[in-house]
Design a protein around this motif. Structure first.
Motif, PDB file in Angstrom:
ATOM      1  N   GLY A 165       0.920  -1.132   0.275  1.00 50.34           N
ATOM      2  CA  GLY A 165      -0.198  -0.614   0.016  1.00 50.34           C
ATOM      3  C   GLY A 165       0.758   1.366  -0.032  1.00 50.34           C
ATOM      4  N   LYS A 166       0.415   2.291   0.490  1.00 50.62           N
ATOM      5  CA  LYS A 166       1.047   3.764   0.630  1.00 50.62           C
ATOM      6  C   LYS A 166       1.214   2.903   1.826  1.00 50.62           C
ATOM      7  CE  LYS A 166       0.185   8.311  -0.401  1.00 50.62           C
ATOM      8  NZ  LYS A 166       1.662   8.566   0.126  1.00 50.62           N
ATOM      9  N   PRO A 167       3.140   3.508   1.613  1.00 51.35           N
ATOM     10  CA  PRO A 167       3.939   3.592   2.696  1.00 51.35           C
ATOM     11  C   PRO A 167       3.388   5.378   3.558  1.00 51.35           C
ATOM     12  CG  PRO A 167       5.600   4.141   1.098  1.00 51.35           C
ATOM     13  CD  PRO A 167       4.149   3.510   0.762  1.00 51.35           C
ATOM     14  N   PRO A 168       3.615   5.233   5.612  1.00 52.78           N
ATOM     15  CA  PRO A 168       3.920   6.279   5.994  1.00 52.78           C
ATOM     16  C   PRO A 168       5.051   7.137   5.048  1.00 52.78           C
ATOM     17  CG  PRO A 168       3.565   4.785   6.921  1.00 52.78           C
ATOM     18  CD  PRO A 168       3.677   3.863   6.041  1.00 52.78           C
ATOM     19  N   ALA A 169       5.198   9.057   5.262  1.00 56.67           N
ATOM     20  CA  ALA A 169       5.820   9.455   4.796  1.00 56.67           C
ATOM     21  C   ALA A 169       6.993   8.784   5.650  1.00 56.67           C
ATOM     22  CB  ALA A 169       5.475  10.679   5.267  1.00 56.67           C
ATOM     23  N   LEU A 170       6.679   8.528   7.400  1.00 58.16           N
ATOM     24  CA  LEU A 170       8.574   8.665   8.541  1.00 58.16           C
ATOM     25  C   LEU A 170       8.757   6.915   8.077  1.00 58.16           C
ATOM     26  CD1 LEU A 170       9.403   9.427  11.089  1.00 58.16           C
ATOM     27  CD2 LEU A 170       8.113   8.030  12.461  1.00 58.16           C
ATOM     28  N   MET A 171       8.096   6.702   7.335  1.00 60.25           N
ATOM     29  CA  MET A 171       8.903   5.214   6.733  1.00 60.25           C
ATOM     30  C   MET A 171       9.967   5.377   5.652  1.00 60.25           C
ATOM     31  SD  MET A 171       7.208   1.168   5.985  1.00 60.25           S
ATOM     32  CE  MET A 171       6.480   1.089   8.202  1.00 60.25           C
ATOM     33  N   VAL A 172       8.933   5.917   4.379  1.00 61.91           N
ATOM     34  CA  VAL A 172       9.504   6.520   3.363  1.00 61.91           C
ATOM     35  C   VAL A 172      11.345   7.279   3.991  1.00 61.91           C
ATOM     36  CG1 VAL A 172       9.597   7.465   1.317  1.00 61.91           C
ATOM     37  CG2 VAL A 172       7.404   6.195   1.878  1.00 61.91           C
ATOM     38  N   ASP A 173      11.255   7.968   4.244  1.00 66.21           N
ATOM     39  CA  ASP A 173      12.327   8.964   4.792  1.00 66.21           C
ATOM     40  C   ASP A 173      12.890   8.672   5.387  1.00 66.21           C
ATOM     41  OD1 ASP A 173      10.717  11.354   3.321  1.00 66.21           O
ATOM     42  OD2 ASP A 173       9.641  11.949   5.751  1.00 66.21           O
ATOM     43  N   THR A 174      12.408   7.112   6.291  1.00 64.37           N
ATOM     44  CA  THR A 174      13.297   6.578   7.319  1.00 64.37           C
ATOM     45  C   THR A 174      14.255   5.712   6.130  1.00 64.37           C
ATOM     46  OG1 THR A 174      11.823   6.562   9.108  1.00 64.37           O
ATOM     47  CG2 THR A 174      14.332   4.872   9.016  1.00 64.37           C
ATOM     48  N   ALA A 175      13.541   4.708   5.387  1.00 66.47           N
ATOM     49  CA  ALA A 175      14.566   4.162   4.480  1.00 66.47           C
ATOM     50  C   ALA A 175      15.329   5.182   3.456  1.00 66.47           C
ATOM     51  CB  ALA A 175      13.364   3.721   2.996  1.00 66.47           C
ATOM     52  N   GLU A 176      15.205   6.146   3.552  1.00 62.13           N
ATOM     53  CA  GLU A 176      16.483   6.732   2.431  1.00 62.13           C
ATOM     54  C   GLU A 176      17.651   7.084   3.288  1.00 62.13           C
ATOM     55  OE1 GLU A 176      13.936  10.372   0.560  1.00 62.13           O
ATOM     56  OE2 GLU A 176      12.147   9.161  -0.493  1.00 62.13           O
ATOM     57  N   VAL A 177      17.120   7.433   5.037  1.00 63.17           N
ATOM     58  CA  VAL A 177      18.148   8.424   5.762  1.00 63.17           C
ATOM     59  C   VAL A 177      18.923   6.942   5.856  1.00 63.17           C
ATOM     60  CG1 VAL A 177      19.252   8.578   7.800  1.00 63.17           C
ATOM     61  CG2 VAL A 177      16.899  10.040   6.201  1.00 63.17           C
ATOM     62  N   VAL A 178      17.857   5.571   5.876  1.00 61.97           N
ATOM     63  CA  VAL A 178      19.105   4.196   6.062  1.00 61.97           C
ATOM     64  C   VAL A 178      20.135   4.377   5.111  1.00 61.97           C
ATOM     65  CG1 VAL A 178      19.108   1.420   6.374  1.00 61.97           C
ATOM     66  CG2 VAL A 178      17.361   3.162   8.264  1.00 61.97           C
ATOM     67  N   CYS A 179      19.143   4.330   3.568  1.00 65.82           N
ATOM     68  CA  CYS A 179      20.227   4.256   2.415  1.00 65.82           C
ATOM     69  C   CYS A 179      21.484   5.101   2.538  1.00 65.82           C
ATOM     70  CB  CYS A 179      19.726   4.322   0.957  1.00 65.82           C
ATOM     71  SG  CYS A 179      18.386   2.863   1.119  1.00 65.82           S
ATOM     72  N   GLU A 180      21.140   6.168   3.008  1.00 60.18           N
ATOM     73  CA  GLU A 180      22.681   6.801   2.483  1.00 60.18           C
ATOM     74  C   GLU A 180      23.468   6.503   3.999  1.00 60.18           C
ATOM     75  OE1 GLU A 180      20.534  11.479   2.933  1.00 60.18           O
ATOM     76  OE2 GLU A 180      22.998  12.276   3.506  1.00 60.18           O
ATOM     77  N   GLY A 181      23.187   6.057   4.766  1.00 61.40           N
ATOM     78  CA  GLY A 181      24.032   5.402   5.927  1.00 61.40           C
ATOM     79  C   GLY A 181      24.604   4.639   5.732  1.00 61.40           C
ATOM     80  N   LEU A 182      24.064   3.510   4.843  1.00 64.63           N
ATOM     81  CA  LEU A 182      24.265   2.996   4.843  1.00 64.63           C
ATOM     82  C   LEU A 182      25.528   2.693   3.510  1.00 64.63           C
ATOM     83  CD1 LEU A 182      22.192  -0.576   4.403  1.00 64.63           C
ATOM     84  CD2 LEU A 182      24.026  -0.100   2.665  1.00 64.63           C
ATOM     85  N   GLN A 183      25.301   3.486   2.692  1.00 62.94           N
ATOM     86  CA  GLN A 183      25.789   3.848   1.554  1.00 62.94           C
ATOM     87  C   GLN A 183      27.303   4.123   2.218  1.00 62.94           C
ATOM     88  OE1 GLN A 183      26.150   2.367  -1.371  1.00 62.94           O
ATOM     89  NE2 GLN A 183      28.302   3.473  -1.509  1.00 62.94           N
ATOM     90  N   ALA A 184      27.218   5.441   2.654  1.00 63.01           N
ATOM     91  CA  ALA A 184      28.442   6.244   3.812  1.00 63.01           C
ATOM     92  C   ALA A 184      29.434   5.237   4.220  1.00 63.01           C
ATOM     93  CB  ALA A 184      27.866   6.621   4.586  1.00 63.01           C
ATOM     94  N   ALA A 185      28.912   3.752   5.044  1.00 63.32           N
ATOM     95  CA  ALA A 185      29.430   3.092   5.558  1.00 63.32           C
ATOM     96  C   ALA A 185      29.743   2.369   4.872  1.00 63.32           C
ATOM     97  CB  ALA A 185      28.383   2.273   6.545  1.00 63.32           C
TER      98      ALA A 185
END
Lengths: 403, 403
Positions: free
Chosen positions: A278-298
């Protein structure tokens, strides 16, 4: 038929590494033993037993050990009598160094297999030496430890810690080859998983397909069992990482975390993804993007010469600016493994771990986020290279949204 | 949303038994504790933790315990912080009795989660009592034991042995119901397995189908993961029981042993069969017939009031007249289980075990025969009834020959 010809018949199936690789491993372990003042070491961790001898069987539910002695050429395998043929078919050990204890030692109140092990140590003249055991290994119990000490009153004991695990930290090219095979299988299993999470579908039906993909492997090579079964907390249960599945259905408006591995000849590659129906909550979408950014930094930070805590710091800096805070470690060393864990219990990506990364180390980088009633996991298994952490799998990394 | 309402949302999925059943189990355990002079017991075996609280997660790769204290109503769950929500969703425990230790305790050299456990025991005023730990349980390590003792210098310790396992020996009707479900799944998985062993087929492809059948279950109920993966030693490797699979093919003129289980909500039913591709050697055919005869004799003897060793004696007498001799035990108690073993580590069907059988005990009767370079396994999981051992599965019992 002589034992030798029997062993020759079985060898193509079970023997994964050549003799030179085993010799190299044993030499590295003996070198560390000598440095640590250990004459004789009892290895109980099934992954360590496999690493030193090739032994591969689901017999670790009864006590068994591989003994490494500085004054003896081969490791010595001791297990239950009915498993001794398993050691003949899967290891490179000569018959004299494979011993089975009688079945009356198994699961009794008054007797323990470690008493048999102590007697064999005495028979070989090692009973007055400086002995070491793996005091935090799975499958070496307190009762085993007490039986061993009672049987070896003249020995000096110390904790071997994770000596063999540390030798395993840097993989050979042959080991990396198996992990790359596992990665191919894992890509297929994770795609199967993401496709299989559908509203109204039973969780067990999706897991049936995942496990089938894990074991079938590819047309070129098959899959082995994984050290942990698929974990897929869904809905409110995604607030915790280690729940498995039920026969309830997936529901629209809920997230499902998929943490899976694949294995080839006991070598693992692991990955987590999160699916939203379904349509995910904005907080989950945003968190996923931050996790991806942090993962790439690591990943970018995971170069030879960096420390484990520096890799975590790169994640922390990249995510902190978005307000995301995570207390638990973000990854650990991974490789050859048996249940219950595919981690190697050596390095962790967290503050305070100053281990220096070397080429051909392998990590599962899993910065899972678990909140009060929701969670998200996106992870990669990577290889340490001069260009940074190289993910072994090539799947897209974001939140997997199925509208 | 309050924790209570969250818990209510999750409960239909994970909570298998009603509150009365948990109360009954806890009372039985406390009764034995009092009889054994134990004030406080630390339970580490995941099956025992599940039995007492319902907790179900693949988190046993890190230290965790359920504490039962005579002076406290509920068991207390202590595990890793990230798994505490798992305890909220899967157990009947109130929030005050679910504690998570911080992540910096995990897999470190200088600190151990059992130190946290010792502090909580002290906080609750139990630190001067008579404490018991499961000294031969999986997942309670020597290092954990030493950390616990160091943290509780004023406690008196003893070995709890398999106290909870013994309470589990006699199943409730609800538990038997889950094992009967597992039996339905197992019939399907074993049929899939026997059909899947074909010359030229890769072992992994057959196992993929087996595991799919194990987890898919039936349209009415799904399958859980099994405490041991499918074991299928083939060809010369059938001389040993605990080898798993490779991507080699099955071959004409060879036997394959299939030892499988199925599970429903952690409750297991297990079975072994042997498939031969082609015309089997006369010795193997004859041995299979003798094993079937002995197995039936053991089932007939498995009535309430008989002892474990009398059941084994019935097998021994029936097979000895044909010249078949077997040294290892022919069976063990089975039920709720986690990796690495579906056995309960209490009763064994062997000489010297004088435990008296009671109705609703359940055993895996597996008189495996392993010779120098071949083997055969035919087994049944049975329920102790007034009419003898009732096999939970209904598959034909002989050697499965595929010409």
């Amino acid at each position: 038929m002589s034992p030798t010809s029997l062993a020759d018949r079985a060898s193509p199936t079970w023997r994964v590494f050549d003799r030179a690789e085993f010799d190299h491993r044993l030499a590295a372990v003996k070198y560390r033993m000598a440095a640590d003042g250990i004459d004789v070491m009892l290895v109980s961790d099934p992954a360590n037993m496999n690493y030193l001898t090739g032994y591969d069987g689901w017999s670790f539910y009864v006590p068994q050990v591989v003994i490494v002695a500085l004054d003896h050429d081969n490791p010595v395998w001791i297990g239950r009598h009915m498993d001794a043929n398993g050691a003949r078919w899967t290891t490179v050990l000569p018959p004299d160094d494979i011993l089975g204890y009688p079945d009356h030692y198994v699961q009794q109140r008054h007797i323990h297999p470690m008493t048999f092990v102590a007697e064999e140590i005495t028979r070989r003249g090692w009973h007055k030496g400086r002995l070491a055991v793996e005091m935090d290994a799975y499958y070496f119990s307190v009762q085993g430890w007490e039986s061993l000490r009672a049987g070896l009153p003249n020995a000096t004991f110390k904790d071997a810690g994770h000596l063999v695990n540390w030798v395993r930290a840097v993989k050979s090219d042959a080991e990396i080859g198996l992990m790359r095979r596992a990665a191919r299988i894992l890509e297929s299993a994770m795609q199967t998983a993401c496709e299989g999470v559908e509203p109204g579908r039973r969780q067990c039906d999706t897991v049936a397909e995942i496990m089938s993909a894990q074991v079938r492997g590819t047309p070129e090579f098959g899959g082995d069992y994984t050290a942990i079964v698929p974990m897929l907390p869904t809905g409110i249960c995604s607030s915790t990482p280690h729940l498995t599945w039920t026969d309830e259905t997936f529901k629209a408006g809920e997230a499902t975390i998929l943490e899976l591995a694949a294995a080839n000849r006991r070598y693992h590659c692991a990955m987590a993804r999160t699916v939203y129906l379904g349509k995910p909550p904005a907080l989950m979408v945003d968190t996923a993007e931050v996790v991806c950014e942090g993962l790439q930094a690591a990943l970018d930070a995971a170069r030879p010469g960096a420390t484990c805590e520096e890799v975590e710091h790169a994640w922390r800096e990249a995510t902190r600016r978005h307000g995301l805070v995570k207390e638990s470690r973000i990854g650990y060393s991974i490789g050859c493994a048996y249940p219950p864990d595919w981690g190697e219990h050596t390095m962790s990506l967290r503050p305070g771990d100053t281990t220096v990364l070397q080429p051909n180390m392998t990590f599962h980088l899993i910065p899972g986020i678990w909140m009060e009633d929701w969670g998200i996991e996106l992870s990669e298994t990577f290889l340490v290279t001069e260009r940074g952490g190289e993910p072994l799998c090539g799947l897209p990394r974001g939140l997997y949204v199925k509208q």
